[in-house]
Design an enzyme around this catalytic site. Structure first.
Site, PDB file in Angstrom:
ATOM      1  N   SER A  10     -48.355 -11.799 -43.942  1.00 43.20           N
ATOM      2  CA  SER A  10     -47.219 -11.488 -43.068  1.00 43.20           C
ATOM      3  C   SER A  10     -47.516 -11.892 -41.637  1.00 43.20           C
ATOM      4  O   SER A  10     -48.648 -12.278 -41.299  1.00 43.20           O
ATOM      5  CB  SER A  10     -46.913  -9.989 -43.121  1.00 43.20           C
ATOM      6  OG  SER A  10     -47.985  -9.256 -42.528  1.00 43.20           O
ATOM      7  N   GLY A  64     -45.544  -0.081 -42.463  1.00 48.38           N
ATOM      8  CA  GLY A  64     -44.463  -0.599 -43.295  1.00 48.38           C
ATOM      9  C   GLY A  64     -44.579  -0.043 -44.694  1.00 48.38           C
ATOM     10  O   GLY A  64     -45.581   0.599 -45.053  1.00 48.38           O
ATOM     11  N   TYR A  87     -33.203   1.928 -41.516  1.00 49.58           N
ATOM     12  CA  TYR A  87     -34.308   1.945 -40.566  1.00 49.58           C
ATOM     13  C   TYR A  87     -34.421   3.325 -39.925  1.00 49.58           C
ATOM     14  O   TYR A  87     -33.513   4.163 -40.018  1.00 49.58           O
ATOM     15  CB  TYR A  87     -34.095   0.868 -39.501  1.00 49.58           C
ATOM     16  CG  TYR A  87     -35.337   0.515 -38.722  1.00 49.58           C
ATOM     17  CD1 TYR A  87     -36.483   0.093 -39.365  1.00 49.58           C
ATOM     18  CD2 TYR A  87     -35.356   0.608 -37.331  1.00 49.58           C
ATOM     19  CE1 TYR A  87     -37.631  -0.240 -38.651  1.00 49.58           C
ATOM     20  CE2 TYR A  87     -36.492   0.276 -36.614  1.00 49.58           C
ATOM     21  CZ  TYR A  87     -37.625  -0.141 -37.275  1.00 49.58           C
ATOM     22  OH  TYR A  87     -38.759  -0.451 -36.568  1.00 49.58           O
TER      23      TYR A  87
END
Length: 412
Positions: A217, A317, A105
């Site tokens: 999502s 993302g 991350y």
């Protein structure tokens, strides 16, 4: 409960910004059932008023199944000034949490031995709702029985209890909500809210279009619903399911949430898609003004190609793990803007805006105007085994999911 004793200066030195790494259970709270009555339950306590807590921790990066451990520790009945004792009601499992454990991350946590682990460790998790079970002073802004959420990221929510500074939490109105609703309201919905509101220039108005991939999502579902409430029209891209029937079922589900059009990736990447968009948006002078990308690669490029002049592609993302290529012609001739959005940066920079956004979303949930994201609840009681919790985390990034994983805490 007896009044809180102040720590000596020596004992208090161990508390700091890392204080939120600690936690403990107390006496009365609620069992996290989505529907039904809320009943007080007794919680684990040790001798001399100490309370027992459990936390998922990791001391090195890797796959959750390999590095996550369940750590038990005791918390003193004395805690410092301006702190609150919290019991976790529900805590979600987000892909970013798994990426953080893997070490991939964008931000690295601080490893600490504060809760007595044999090696410096981290408590993962960023999204949860807690019940305040005690406070160090009646003068604080929160009281026993209040529900609170973390004010900033990196709080560490995968644990039964937490001791936090007053400023590390935000109070939310618990009326009309269950814990799972409150615990899933400030990552995906806030991301969708801010991208829809903040990136189009000029701002989206009623009747305007946006397009997004990853529409199934949590962020995608939230964007569909908020878009419907605000009068926006949307084109939503999803992965095809195992059969045409299941794919159609998904399309129908998103349409019921407010999606204007839903297409599969194959339809989206086909030559015919450009003509489909032209037909759908006919009469829209500015075309599609905003694209929301969580996939990357060819999907992101195709989103950019569908936008009208001056449109914006916001990337939040990269599920495909492929880079976002910037087509030169779109940059020069259509002035398409490519931007990134990271919820953690926005929330940590403007806690007041986060609080306002979360409260608005929770109000919509109470009013029945915003539907919960599908969830897979993972019960967490004192007897729950480490492997059950670890497997729930490991499965977050694997294949099609029935819903977002949420730890729901019972008797702890």
């Amino acid at each position: 409960m007896n009044s809180i004793k102040r720590l000596s200066p020596a004992a208090a030195r161990g508390t700091s910004a890392l204080l939120r790494q600690a936690g403990r259970p107390q006496q009365t709270s609620t069992t996290a059932q989505r529907l039904g009555a809320w009943e007080p339950v007794r919680h684990k306590s040790g001798p001399y008023g100490y309370t027992q807590a459990k936390s998922l921790v990791y001391s090195k990066y890797g796959e959750p199944k390999d590095v996550l451990k369940l750590h038990t520790h005791s918390i003193s009945p004395s805690f410092p000034q301006s702190t609150v004792l919290l019991r976790t009601l529900a805590s979600s499992i987000n892909p970013a949490d798994v990426n953080t454990i893997q070490g991939t991350y964008g931000v690295k946590p601080t490893f600490s031995p504060l809760i007595g682990t044999t090696e410096p460790s981290v408590i993962p998790g960023n999204e949860a709702v807690f019940e305040v079970v005690n406070v160090s002073s009646p003068d604080l802004k929160v009281s026993r029985g209040d529900w609170v959420i973390p004010a900033k990221t990196g709080f560490g929510t995968w644990r039964t209890h937490a001791l936090a500074l007053e400023g590390d939490v935000l109070r939310v109105n618990k009326q009309g909500l269950n814990p799972t609703q409150a615990a899933t309201a400030f990552v995906n919905p806030c991301s969708a809210y801010r991208m829809l509101r903040d990136f189009a220039e000029p701002a989206l108005r009623e009747g305007d279009w946006f397009i997004q991939n990853g529409a199934n999502s949590g962020v995608g579902r939230a964007a569909i619903q908020l878009g419907r409430l605000w009068g926006y029209r949307s084109i939503n891209v999803v992965r095809a399911r195992d059969s045409p029937e299941k794919t159609q079922e998904l399309k129908d589900e998103l349409a019921a949430l407010g999606a204007t059009h839903v297409v599969t990736e194959d339809e989206f990447l086909s030559r015919e898609f450009k003509d489909m968009v032209a037909q759908w948006t006919r009469g829209s002078r500015e075309g599609i003004k905003l694209g929301m990308n969580c996939v990357g690669g060819k999907s992101a490029q195709t989103i950019a190609k569908t936008l009208g002049p001056g449109g914006a592609v916001v990337t939040y993302g990269g599920m495909s793990r492929q880079p976002v290529a910037l087509p030169t012609g779109l940059l020069i001739f259509k002035n398409i803007r490519f931007l990134g959005f990271w919820l953690s940066r926005w929330a940590d920079r403007d806690v007041a805006a986060k609080e306002r956004t979360v409260n608005e979303i929770l109000d919509l949930i109470r009013e029945g105007k915003f539907k919960d994201v599908p969830t897979v609840e993972v019960p967490w009681s004192w007897e729950t085994e480490e492997g059950v919790l670890r497997d729930a985390v490991q499965g977050t990034l694997e294949g099609f999911r029935a819903g977002k994983g949420v730890f729901v805490f019972g008797e702890t």
